[in-house]
Write an enzyme that holds these catalytic residues in place. Structure first.
Site, PDB file in Angstrom:
ATOM      1  CB  SER A 198      80.229  20.764  -5.847  1.00  0.00           C
ATOM      2  OG  SER A 198      79.681  21.088  -4.587  1.00  0.00           O
ATOM      3  CB  CYS A 256      55.778  32.874 -14.634  1.00  0.00           C
ATOM      4  SG  CYS A 256      54.883  31.377 -15.064  1.00  0.00           S
ATOM      5  CG  HIS A 263      59.756  32.040 -16.880  1.00  0.00           C
ATOM      6  ND1 HIS A 263      59.888  32.422 -15.566  1.00  0.00           N
ATOM      7  CD2 HIS A 263      58.834  31.048 -16.896  1.00  0.00           C
ATOM      8  CE1 HIS A 263      59.094  31.687 -14.807  1.00  0.00           C
ATOM      9  NE2 HIS A 263      58.437  30.846 -15.601  1.00  0.00           N
ATOM     10  CD  GLU A 300      62.750  34.594 -15.958  1.00  0.00           C
ATOM     11  OE1 GLU A 300      62.017  35.415 -16.537  1.00  0.00           O
ATOM     12  OE2 GLU A 300      62.320  33.724 -15.167  1.00  0.00           O
TER      13      GLU A 300
HETATM   14  N1  GLN Z   1      52.621  28.104 -10.428  1.00  0.00           N
HETATM   15  C1  GLN Z   1      52.234  28.833 -11.591  1.00  0.00           C
HETATM   16  C2  GLN Z   1      51.773  27.927 -12.706  1.00  0.00           C
HETATM   17  O1  GLN Z   1      52.023  26.765 -12.692  1.00  0.00           O
HETATM   18  C3  GLN Z   1      53.369  29.720 -12.081  1.00  0.00           C
HETATM   19  C4  GLN Z   1      54.539  28.970 -12.589  1.00  0.00           C
HETATM   20  C5  GLN Z   1      55.791  29.791 -12.716  1.00  0.00           C
HETATM   21  O2  GLN Z   1      55.916  30.857 -12.127  1.00  0.00           O
HETATM   22  N2  GLN Z   1      56.744  29.305 -13.484  1.00  0.00           N
HETATM   23  O3  GLN Z   1      51.139  28.388 -13.624  1.00  0.00           O
END
Ligand code: GLN
Length: 544
Positions: free
Chosen positions: A13, A386, A516, A518
């Site tokens: 892999s 996030c 996010h 990205e």
């Molecule tokens: N732990 C945080 C939440 O649940 C951020 C989650 C994340 O960064 N994707 O809101």
């Protein structure tokens, strides 16, 4: 009529099956065809959402909120189009739907069996992807390596589909040719063995992509051809590359697209790889750099540093840097270091920009919060994704608003004094019932941008849609005090009045997003927020 191209892996892999699949897709797309992709993961998890990213890499989120394998990110980046739940399946998902159908008498009382009912469900799912994406070609990547028990039923599905539609199915085996240093020669035997193992499942490869450190020469191509029953021009040399976007260009040199089309008796409708090739040329010639630090925790496994957990973040940095004619130099900074020694966080001053990416749980948290503080105080461009946004809010609440015990309800569920980040209402019951799978706030949501903010300037429009994956949110009860002290709520979800973007006005670039960004960055279409982050970073340390 859709054609199906299966990509399976031999020998071992980690040799780039996902990227090879995405590259074949890119080539066929550039020849004027509609391409769909399906990733098959052999594990029991119904999706990737509950998996530790250290073990399985990044959890990629699609527009429709599917928590998928990171290869879907490769497909999206190479093909420049979004994918959805039809493009991803696991053993768990397949069994889950067969069992549900059986419970609903969907099999009309007959005995439901592993074979043929499981492969049949796999085939239906592949065909659903073909219909949904109106595809001329569906590329199906079978996870794992041939010879494992785990992916047997998927290979069986491929065999069954071929038997039924011999002219519509093509098999690619991605194999690896080692060059043991003390032998000094490229060895074909493991590939021969992999082909034989594949043969035992009733499948003959039509094309062998020979991955190796170096190009595969003509004598070895002939050898593989003879021993593996594939004509020499269908043995494709795939040497290591500097960066993955070179692979479609290399495959084109080996005429992969033309050969696949020839096999189906088809011809290219057009040739359109110009922009992609131009990007590859540009990246090869870049000299100036931009130094970005990523403060995280998911990259240290024993003696190895694996950065797969943040794959889309890395790619988004690259796309934006390349667009601004810079070669990114990414450094991994372990947040735990700043807990043991807060002074160590002063090293962040040596970077052009800092990213604190997504994350969960308490490990390393105070180190990331420290990183956010150092960036805020020293005008270092900061992008919080996030979790990185949530921690920036916590730091600001503590050190600017004077709420010394501000925190997230994620860390001390029942006794957070000032939960500036709090659990979303709908998540409360779910957590109590331990319903963790596919229950976060997932996928695309609308976000309205405030006039005159960095975010609005970056996107150049009033409304955007971005992908989410989280349970916690900025607590609206604290909005007033945060705003009074200078935090700008530059993006808000209009339906539920949730803060999606924060920024600081008196700072060159300090932005946090609850979503996010990205996941939506593409090599030829970098993400606007990453672009303005890198742009601020290139203005450089000198400016600070
Ligand atoms: N732990 C945080 C939440 O649940 C951020 C989650 C994340 O960064 N994707 O809101």
């Amino acid at each position: 009529m859709a054609r199906y191209i299966f990509v399976a892996g031999g020998v071992m892999s980690g040799i780039g099956k996902g990227v090879a699949t995405a590259s074949i897709g890119k080539i066929l797309q550039s020849k004027g065809f509609r391409v769909s992709c399906v990733k098959i993961d052999p594990y029991i998890n119904v999706d990737a959402g509950t998996m530790n990213p250290l073990e399985h890499g990044e959890i990629f989120v699609t527009d429709d909120g599917t928590e998928a394998d990171q290869d879907l990110g490769n497909y999206e980046r190479f093909l420049g189009r979004p994918f959805s739940k039809v493009n991803y399946m696991t053993t768990g998902k397949v069994y889950d739907s067969v069992i549900q159908r059986e419970r609903n008498l969907g099999y009309k009382g007959r005995c439901v069996e592993v074979v043929p009912d499981i492969p049949q469900e796999v085939i239906s799912r592949i065909q659903r992807a073909a219909r949904t994406d109106k595809a001329d070609f569906v590329l199906i990547e079978i996870g794992g390596t041939v010879g494992e028990y785990q992916n047997m039923l998927f290979l069986e599905a491929a065999r069954m589909l071929k038997t039924k539609n011999p002219d519509q199915v093509f098999f690619v085996l991605l194999s690896y040719l080692p060059i043991p240093p003390n032998v000094g020669e490229m060895k074909t035997k493991p590939t021969q063995t992999a082909v034989r193992t594949l043969n035992a499942t009733g499948i003959q490869a039509d094309m062998i992509i020979a991955r190796a450190e170096q190009s595969v020469d003509a004598p070895r191509k002939r050898k593989i051809s003879v021993f593996c029953n594939v004509s020499p021009e269908y043995v494709i040399s795939a040497p290591d590359v500097k960066f993955i976007y070179e692979i479609p260009v290399n495959f084109e040199k080996e005429r992969v697209g033309e050969k696949i089309l020839k096999n189906f008796g088809m011809k290219a409708k057009k040739q359109d790889m110009r922009a992609w090739k131009a990007l590859v040329r540009k990246v090869r010639s870049l000299k100036k750099t931009v130094k970005i630090g990523i403060v995280g925790k998911y990259f240290e496994i024993g003696d190895f540093t694996l950065t797969d957990a943040y794959l889309s973040v890395i790619e988004a940095i690259k796309h934006a840097s390349w667009a601004l004619a810079r070669k990114p130099e990414i450094t991994w900074l372990s947040s735990e270091k700043y807990i043991k020694n807060p002074n160590a966080a002063q090293e962040l001053k040596n970077f052009d920009g800092i990213i604190v990416p997504g994350g969960f749980g308490t490990r390393g948290v105070e180190g990331k919060t420290k990183a956010s503080e150092v960036c805020r105080k020293n005008s270092i461009p900061y992008l919080g994704l996030c979790f990185g946004m949530q921690l920036a809010v916590i730091e600001f609440a503590r050190n600017v608003c004077g709420l010394k015990r501000a925190s997230s309800a994620e860390f001390y569920p029942s006794h957070t004094i000032d939960p500036v980040i709090d659990l979303m209402e709908e998540q409360k019951a779910l957590l109590e019932e331990k319903k963790y799978g596919a229950t976060m706030r997932l996928g695309e949501y609308r976000c309205k941008l405030k006039k005159g903010t960095l975010a609005r300037l970056a996107y150049g429009k009033e409304e955007i849609r971005e992908r989410h994956r989280h349970r916690y949110e900025l607590n609206n009860k604290y909005r007033e005090i945060l705003e009074k002290k200078g935090m700008v709520m530059s993006g808000v979800n209009p339906e539920r009045n949730l803060v999606e973007i924060i920024e600081l006005a008196n700072h060159p670039f300090f932005v946090g997003t609850q979503f996010h960004p990205e996941f939506k960055s593409r090599p030829l279409a970098p993400h606007p927020l990453f672009l303005s982050f890198i742009e601020a970073a290139t203005r450089g340390r000198k400016a600070r």
